[in-house]
Design a protein around this motif. Structure first.
Motif, PDB file in Angstrom:
ATOM      1  N   ARG A   1       0.809  -1.222   0.000  1.00 41.58           N
ATOM      2  CA  ARG A   1       0.000   0.000   0.000  1.00 41.58           C
ATOM      3  C   ARG A   1       0.842   1.271   0.000  1.00 41.58           C
ATOM      4  NH1 ARG A   1      -4.789  -1.468   4.368  1.00 41.58           N
ATOM      5  NH2 ARG A   1      -6.173  -2.509   2.895  1.00 41.58           N
ATOM      6  N   TYR A   2       1.980   1.221   0.676  1.00 43.57           N
ATOM      7  CA  TYR A   2       2.783   2.430   0.825  1.00 43.57           C
ATOM      8  C   TYR A   2       3.315   2.933  -0.521  1.00 43.57           C
ATOM      9  CZ  TYR A   2       6.163   5.661   2.889  1.00 43.57           C
ATOM     10  OH  TYR A   2       6.870   6.785   3.242  1.00 43.57           O
ATOM     11  N   ALA A   3       3.353   2.067  -1.518  1.00 40.17           N
ATOM     12  CA  ALA A   3       3.831   2.497  -2.831  1.00 40.17           C
ATOM     13  C   ALA A   3       2.942   3.589  -3.424  1.00 40.17           C
ATOM     14  CB  ALA A   3       3.889   1.300  -3.781  1.00 40.17           C
ATOM     15  N   ILE A   4       1.649   3.582  -3.074  1.00 45.60           N
ATOM     16  CA  ILE A   4       0.712   4.511  -3.707  1.00 45.60           C
ATOM     17  C   ILE A   4       0.994   5.958  -3.336  1.00 45.60           C
ATOM     18  CG2 ILE A   4      -1.707   5.130  -3.968  1.00 45.60           C
ATOM     19  CD1 ILE A   4      -2.402   2.187  -3.638  1.00 45.60           C
ATOM     20  N   PRO A   5       1.090   6.330  -2.042  1.00 42.95           N
ATOM     21  CA  PRO A   5       1.404   7.733  -1.746  1.00 42.95           C
ATOM     22  C   PRO A   5       2.792   8.155  -2.203  1.00 42.95           C
ATOM     23  CG  PRO A   5       1.384   6.429   0.265  1.00 42.95           C
ATOM     24  CD  PRO A   5       0.795   5.575  -0.810  1.00 42.95           C
TER      25      PRO A   5
ATOM     26  N   LEU B   1       4.393  12.184  -3.726  1.00 40.74           N
ATOM     27  CA  LEU B   1       5.774  12.618  -3.875  1.00 40.74           C
ATOM     28  C   LEU B   1       6.286  12.515  -5.305  1.00 40.74           C
ATOM     29  CD1 LEU B   1       7.264  10.948  -0.655  1.00 40.74           C
ATOM     30  CD2 LEU B   1       6.729  13.358  -0.990  1.00 40.74           C
ATOM     31  N   ASP B   2       5.479  11.946  -6.196  1.00 44.40           N
ATOM     32  CA  ASP B   2       5.899  11.733  -7.592  1.00 44.40           C
ATOM     33  C   ASP B   2       7.201  10.939  -7.663  1.00 44.40           C
ATOM     34  OD1 ASP B   2       3.738  13.169  -8.712  1.00 44.40           O
ATOM     35  OD2 ASP B   2       4.765  15.055  -8.322  1.00 44.40           O
ATOM     36  N   ASP B   3       7.421  10.052  -6.711  1.00 47.29           N
ATOM     37  CA  ASP B   3       8.654   9.266  -6.662  1.00 47.29           C
ATOM     38  C   ASP B   3       8.342   7.840  -7.115  1.00 47.29           C
ATOM     39  OD1 ASP B   3      11.086   8.084  -6.137  1.00 47.29           O
ATOM     40  OD2 ASP B   3      11.346   9.040  -4.175  1.00 47.29           O
ATOM     41  N   THR B   4       8.238   7.662  -8.420  1.00 52.31           N
ATOM     42  CA  THR B   4       7.876   6.337  -8.938  1.00 52.31           C
ATOM     43  C   THR B   4       8.984   5.318  -8.699  1.00 52.31           C
ATOM     44  OG1 THR B   4       8.639   7.004 -11.137  1.00 52.31           O
ATOM     45  CG2 THR B   4       6.290   7.239 -10.670  1.00 52.31           C
ATOM     46  N   ALA B   5      10.238   5.767  -8.647  1.00 45.92           N
ATOM     47  CA  ALA B   5      11.334   4.833  -8.375  1.00 45.92           C
ATOM     48  C   ALA B   5      11.190   4.237  -6.978  1.00 45.92           C
ATOM     49  CB  ALA B   5      12.681   5.535  -8.522  1.00 45.92           C
TER      50      ALA B   5
ATOM     51  N   ILE C   1       1.212   3.483  -9.719  1.00 50.15           N
ATOM     52  CA  ILE C   1       2.618   3.852  -9.809  1.00 50.15           C
ATOM     53  C   ILE C   1       3.112   3.851 -11.256  1.00 50.15           C
ATOM     54  CG2 ILE C   1       2.984   2.928  -7.496  1.00 50.15           C
ATOM     55  CD1 ILE C   1       4.530   0.620  -8.694  1.00 50.15           C
ATOM     56  N   GLY C   2       2.209   3.565 -12.199  1.00 44.19           N
ATOM     57  CA  GLY C   2       2.556   3.649 -13.606  1.00 44.19           C
ATOM     58  C   GLY C   2       3.345   2.470 -14.143  1.00 44.19           C
ATOM     59  N   ASP C   3       3.256   1.307 -13.494  1.00 41.90           N
ATOM     60  CA  ASP C   3       3.971   0.112 -13.948  1.00 41.90           C
ATOM     61  C   ASP C   3       3.028  -0.699 -14.840  1.00 41.90           C
ATOM     62  OD1 ASP C   3       5.391  -2.243 -14.286  1.00 41.90           O
ATOM     63  OD2 ASP C   3       6.155  -2.259 -12.235  1.00 41.90           O
ATOM     64  N   ARG C   4       2.972  -0.299 -16.114  1.00 42.07           N
ATOM     65  CA  ARG C   4       2.003  -0.900 -17.029  1.00 42.07           C
ATOM     66  C   ARG C   4       2.277  -2.382 -17.282  1.00 42.07           C
ATOM     67  NH1 ARG C   4       1.801   2.324 -22.354  1.00 42.07           N
ATOM     68  NH2 ARG C   4       3.494   0.943 -22.980  1.00 42.07           N
ATOM     69  N   GLU C   5       3.537  -2.741 -17.435  1.00 41.54           N
ATOM     70  CA  GLU C   5       3.881  -4.136 -17.717  1.00 41.54           C
ATOM     71  C   GLU C   5       3.401  -5.050 -16.595  1.00 41.54           C
ATOM     72  OE1 GLU C   5       7.855  -6.897 -18.552  1.00 41.54           O
ATOM     73  OE2 GLU C   5       7.984  -4.704 -18.634  1.00 41.54           O
TER      74      GLU C   5
END
Length: 246
Positions: A39-43, A48-52, A87-91
């Motif tokens: 879940r923490y990946a979402i915020p 924070l716009d920190d996709t990495a 998080i924009g991980d389409r694959e």
């Protein structure tokens, strides 16, 4: 954890969710542990716009609780898809969607049927060309399981399509549900800060100063004790508010 996240106290929220994940794992509920941990990946991505960092959070959770080692009925495919989309991980979103379509996973029957109608549209919308068809597909499904979730989902899609008035209509619909719908028992919500900031921006573009200031103020109040990393967004809201009101 959800309440702390919404208030921008991300490090405290992460500590709580990590501890909860460990308790689930200690009790043998590894699928629940994985669901809590990711879940923490979402915020990280949305606030924070920190996709990495968001992808690192997801990768670390999957290393700790590999999904292929979980019993089939404990595999939280729907949550994994939702996180991957955010998080924009389409694959990865597409891969987990294929798994979810082929296997039942952890979701109960009625919820799974609803998600099988909505998640493909969300994943398809990760391609720019899929946004319009996603709006059509979700429109046919209608508002069924989570009214606030669906309203926010439509708002995002219309916003990405450049249809700002339609986006604002659905953001207003989402806003009207209020705290009880946003943060009900067991529900993890992260949208309030993002939605209020965007509503302020859209009202500002429309020249509706009073409403723009109202939603900037909501974010300022919500994040008054937020982590230092989020304070630049709060300052941006203050500048917007001051520019409109003074």
């Amino acid at each position: 954890g959800g309440t702390l996240t919404i208030r921008g106290r991300l490090r405290e929220a992460n500590r709580l969710m990590t501890a909860t994940a460990r308790r689930h794992a200690t009790r043998g509920a590894r699928g629940s542990a994985l669901r809590e941990s990711i879940r923490y990946a979402i915020p990280l991505a949305m606030y924070l716009d920190d996709t990495a960092a968001a992808r690192a959070q997801l990768d670390g959770s999957l290393r700790t609780w590999p999904i292929e080692q979980l019993p089939e009925r404990e595999r939280p495919f729907a949550h994994l898809i939702g996180v991957a989309v955010r998080i924009g991980d389409r694959e990865r979103a597409e891969a987990y969607l294929r798994e979810f379509e082929a296997r039942p996973g952890a979701e109960p029957g009625r919820v799974r049927q609803y998600l099988l109608q909505t998640l493909p549209a969300e994943v398809a919308a990760m391609h720019d060309a899929g946004v319009g068809p996603a709006i059509d597909d979700l429109g046919r499904v209608g508002f069924r399981a989570c009214l606030a979730c669906d309203a926010f989902r439509f708002a995002e899609l219309f916003d990405r399509s450049g249809m700002r008035d339609s986006a604002l209509v659905y953001l207003e619909r989402w806003d009207a549900f209020g705290e009880e719908e946003w943060s009900g028992p067991g529900i993890y919500r992260v949208w309030q800060p993002i939605a209020w900031y965007r509503m302020a921006e859209l009202y500002e573009l429309k020249g509706d100063t009073a409403r723009a200031v109202r939603y900037y103020d909501r974010l300022i109040e919500l994040w008054r004790d937020a982590d230092p990393e989020l304070q630049p967004r709060v300052e941006g809201a203050r500048r917007g508010r001051w520019g409109l009101s003074g």
